[in-house]
Design an enzyme around this catalytic site. Structure first.
Site, mmCIF file in Angstrom:
data_model
loop_
_atom_site.group_PDB
_atom_site.id
_atom_site.type_symbol
_atom_site.label_atom_id
_atom_site.label_comp_id
_atom_site.label_asym_id
_atom_site.label_seq_id
_atom_site.Cartn_x
_atom_site.Cartn_y
_atom_site.Cartn_z
ATOM 1 N N CYS A 75 16.872 3.428 55.668
ATOM 2 C CA CYS A 75 17.239 4.821 55.382
ATOM 3 C C CYS A 75 16.898 5.817 56.490
ATOM 4 O O CYS A 75 17.800 6.400 57.078
ATOM 5 C CB CYS A 75 16.561 5.261 54.085
HETATM 6 N N1 LIG Z 1 16.637 0.320 50.265
HETATM 7 C C1 LIG Z 1 16.290 1.573 50.011
HETATM 8 O O1 LIG Z 1 15.121 1.915 50.003
HETATM 9 C C2 LIG Z 1 17.336 2.625 49.712
HETATM 10 C C3 LIG Z 1 16.917 3.824 49.111
HETATM 11 C C4 LIG Z 1 17.855 4.784 48.813
HETATM 12 C C5 LIG Z 1 19.191 4.563 49.138
HETATM 13 N N2 LIG Z 1 19.573 3.388 49.739
HETATM 14 C C6 LIG Z 1 20.995 3.198 50.019
HETATM 15 O O2 LIG Z 1 21.547 2.360 49.012
HETATM 16 C C7 LIG Z 1 22.546 1.513 49.553
HETATM 17 C C8 LIG Z 1 22.209 0.055 49.292
HETATM 18 O O3 LIG Z 1 21.018 -0.252 49.984
HETATM 19 P P1 LIG Z 1 20.172 -1.542 49.673
HETATM 20 O O4 LIG Z 1 18.869 -1.351 50.353
HETATM 21 O O5 LIG Z 1 20.179 -1.844 48.216
HETATM 22 O O6 LIG Z 1 21.052 -2.656 50.428
HETATM 23 P P2 LIG Z 1 20.918 -4.243 50.308
HETATM 24 O O7 LIG Z 1 21.440 -4.791 51.567
HETATM 25 O O8 LIG Z 1 19.550 -4.607 49.848
HETATM 26 O O9 LIG Z 1 21.899 -4.585 49.110
HETATM 27 C C9 LIG Z 1 23.278 -4.467 49.183
HETATM 28 C C10 LIG Z 1 23.873 -5.619 48.378
HETATM 29 O O10 LIG Z 1 25.265 -5.411 48.289
HETATM 30 C C11 LIG Z 1 25.903 -6.682 48.396
HETATM 31 N N3 LIG Z 1 27.278 -6.486 48.815
HETATM 32 C C12 LIG Z 1 27.742 -6.092 50.018
HETATM 33 N N4 LIG Z 1 29.071 -5.967 49.999
HETATM 34 C C13 LIG Z 1 29.471 -6.284 48.753
HETATM 35 C C14 LIG Z 1 30.717 -6.325 48.121
HETATM 36 N N5 LIG Z 1 31.848 -6.017 48.752
HETATM 37 N N6 LIG Z 1 30.765 -6.687 46.829
HETATM 38 C C15 LIG Z 1 29.638 -7.019 46.140
HETATM 39 N N7 LIG Z 1 28.417 -6.989 46.707
HETATM 40 C C16 LIG Z 1 28.337 -6.628 47.989
HETATM 41 C C17 LIG Z 1 25.072 -7.442 49.384
HETATM 42 O O11 LIG Z 1 25.244 -8.838 49.264
HETATM 43 C C18 LIG Z 1 23.662 -6.977 48.998
HETATM 44 O O12 LIG Z 1 23.064 -7.840 48.061
HETATM 45 C C19 LIG Z 1 22.635 1.862 51.036
HETATM 46 O O13 LIG Z 1 23.633 2.812 51.211
HETATM 47 C C20 LIG Z 1 21.284 2.487 51.318
HETATM 48 O O14 LIG Z 1 21.336 3.407 52.380
HETATM 49 C C21 LIG Z 1 18.668 2.408 50.018
#
Ligand SMILES: NC(=O)c1ccc[n+]([C@@H]2O[C@H](COP(=O)([O-])OP(=O)(O)OC[C@H]3O[C@@H](n4cnc5c(N)ncnc54)[C@H](O)[C@@H]3O)[C@@H](O)[C@H]2O)c1
Length: 437
Positions: free
Chosen positions: A274
């Site tokens: 992030c």
């Molecule tokens: N990790 C954090 O602390 C956090 C906090 C707030 C916001 N975010 C935001 O949330 C979003 C997700 O982050 P995250 O950390 O959970 O990512 P992540 O990589 O942990 O998880 C994303 C998941 O989506 C899946 N995926 C990707 N493309 C796909 C598709 N087409 N269909 C189905 N599944 C699919 C991946 O396999 C993965 O498991 C990002 O935009 C991030 O910036 C993250």
């Protein structure tokens, strides 16, 4: 009954069927939160290994225990799958896929686009689509809305669309899904109201803003605020280094002012998916509008320079011991980007390892949460077993992540030289010479 009225009725009760796309750090806790609130949740992820683990009642996210997953899978409230067709009957769908930067360090919307394409085939009237992935202001309007309209649906009548950025802070024991207010911006007041009804099942307080673009901007302002302030704290450390004074002492003394000052502390550089990434989304969007986001760009520049500064401190510290970095045994304690988690994304440890190895150092590391590490040149390092002997054989121990499981007294007692980027060893008495940032 209109589609809106039907959805109000469904989302007001536990009969609602919710879909979550992306079972990562954000999507899994969200899906579990909805399921624990009694809703029926279909969790879709393209990663078959993750789905297999979840179906077996296991978890790969430290904040979500396997017991919680197991109970929900067994009761049928949580249904993990890779099959988008399972979303065909969902009342509401949250998209939580990753939003990284591409090789040019520009927004990479590949995952959002792919999720929308897969979802498009299963869109049906009377459903709510919420984008949760952090992204630049305008993404919902530019990407989600056209996908819905291309199918011939009218937003606000047939299908409802909103943005609500996730604020989850992995590893945070005090603030989780329920007690972190959630900001919502719908395309129409009806879209906002439905999103509010959905989130109220799992979240104590929801805050409405006027549009998805406003909600997208809120998320980016929050993360840019952190990047700018952390980078300022890092610059304070560099300035204090030149002045021969301690940055922590200065910041802590400044923080005694009861108003108008909020302490941020120096470190090896802000990491994670992030803080170093999201502000770049805003800066990129601004460039398309012929505006330069100067604070963000400067903060990113300072953040990217921090690993170099840490290596400079290591070099100086070894030099004072009449040693060169070349062939020095450098032990890194903690490599994850923040304490008590295994997340290596954008961790400053990676460029620090790279820079040290380029200078010829023999780099070892220990991390309770990261047993194996793929470094920037593609090679793999394995966490060394923590022991007194490991500390003793290092010419320099570098504290990069302040995991709470470390006993800093033990580290200081058995090391010779410590470069402490987290200020955890500063007040510990022991044999080691300690160098701060
Ligand atoms: N990790 C954090 O602390 C956090 C906090 C707030 C916001 N975010 C935001 O949330 C979003 C997700 O982050 P995250 O950390 O959970 O990512 P992540 O990589 O942990 O998880 C994303 C998941 O989506 C899946 N995926 C990707 N493309 C796909 C598709 N087409 N269909 C189905 N599944 C699919 C991946 O396999 C993965 O498991 C990002 O935009 C991030 O910036 C993250």
């Amino acid at each position: 009954m209109t589609h809106y009225e039907t959805l109000v009725e469904r989302l007001s009760t536990q009969t609602a069927h919710v879909g979550v796309i992306g079972a990562g750090y954000v999507g899994l806790p969200l899906a579990v939160g909805f399921a624990e609130a009694g809703l029926h949740v279909t969790l879709v992820d393209m990663n078959a290994d993750k789905i297999k683990m979840l179906c077996a009642g296991d978890s790969y996210i430290p904040d979500v225990t396997p017991e919680r997953v197991q109970a929900l899978v067994q009761s049928g409230h949580l249904r993990p799958t890779s099959d988008y067709a399972q979303l065909a009957a969902a009342d509401a769908i949250s998209i939580c896929v990753q939003t990284p930067l591409d090789i040019n360090r520009e927004p990479d919307l590949t995952f959002i686009r792919a999720a929308l394409t897969s979802l498009s085939a299963h869109l049906h009237v009377g459903s709510l689509i919420i984008l949760e992935s952090t992204t630049y202001p305008g993404t919902t309007v530019e990407h989600v809305v056209p996908m819905v309209q291309e199918r011939g649906f009218v937003i606000g009548d047939d299908i409802f669309v909103a943005f609500s950025g996730e604020r989850i802070d992995p590893g945070n024991a005090h603030y989780g899904l329920r007690n972190t207010p959630k900001v919502i911006g719908g395309m129409t007041p009806a879209c906002s109201r439905l999103t509010e009804l959905l989130y109220e099942h799992a979240i104590d307080r929801v805050v409405l803003v006027s549009s998805p673009t406003a909600a997208e901007m809120v998320k980016l302002v929050e993360n840019s605020f952190r990047l700018v302030n952390i980078s300022f704290a890092n610059e304070v450390a560099m300035m204090c280094g030149r002045l021969g004074i301690n940055a922590r002492e200065i910041i802590n003394a400044a923080a005694t002012k009861p108003f108008g000052f909020m302490p941020f502390y120096p470190g090896p550089g802000a990491g994670g998916h992030c803080i170093p990434v999201d502000p770049v989304y805003l800066s990129w969007k601004m460039r398309t509008l012929n505006y330069s986001a100067r604070f963000i760009d400067l903060a990113s520049e300072i953040n990217n320079a921090m690993p170099h500064y840490v290596v400079e401190r290591i070099t100086e510290a070894l030099n004072d011991d009449e040693k060169a970095v070349k062939k020095a045994r450098v032990l890194l304690l903690g490599v994850a980007y923040k304490p008590d988690i295994d997340d290596m994304r954008e961790s400053p440890s990676l460029p620090i390892i790279d820079l040290l190895r380029h200078k010829g150092a023999q780099v070892m590391y220990h991390d309770f949460f990261v047993p194996v590490l793929r470094v920037e040149d593609g090679t793999t390092l394995t966490s060394a077993p923590y022991s007194e002997a490991l500390l003793q054989q290092a010419d320099c121990v570098v504290i990069l992540t302040n995991h709470h499981k470390y006993d800093w007294r033990h580290v200081v007692e058995h090391s010779r030289l410590i470069v402490d980027t987290r200020n955890v060893a500063a007040n510990v008495v022991g044999q080691a010479r300690i160098v701060g940032l």
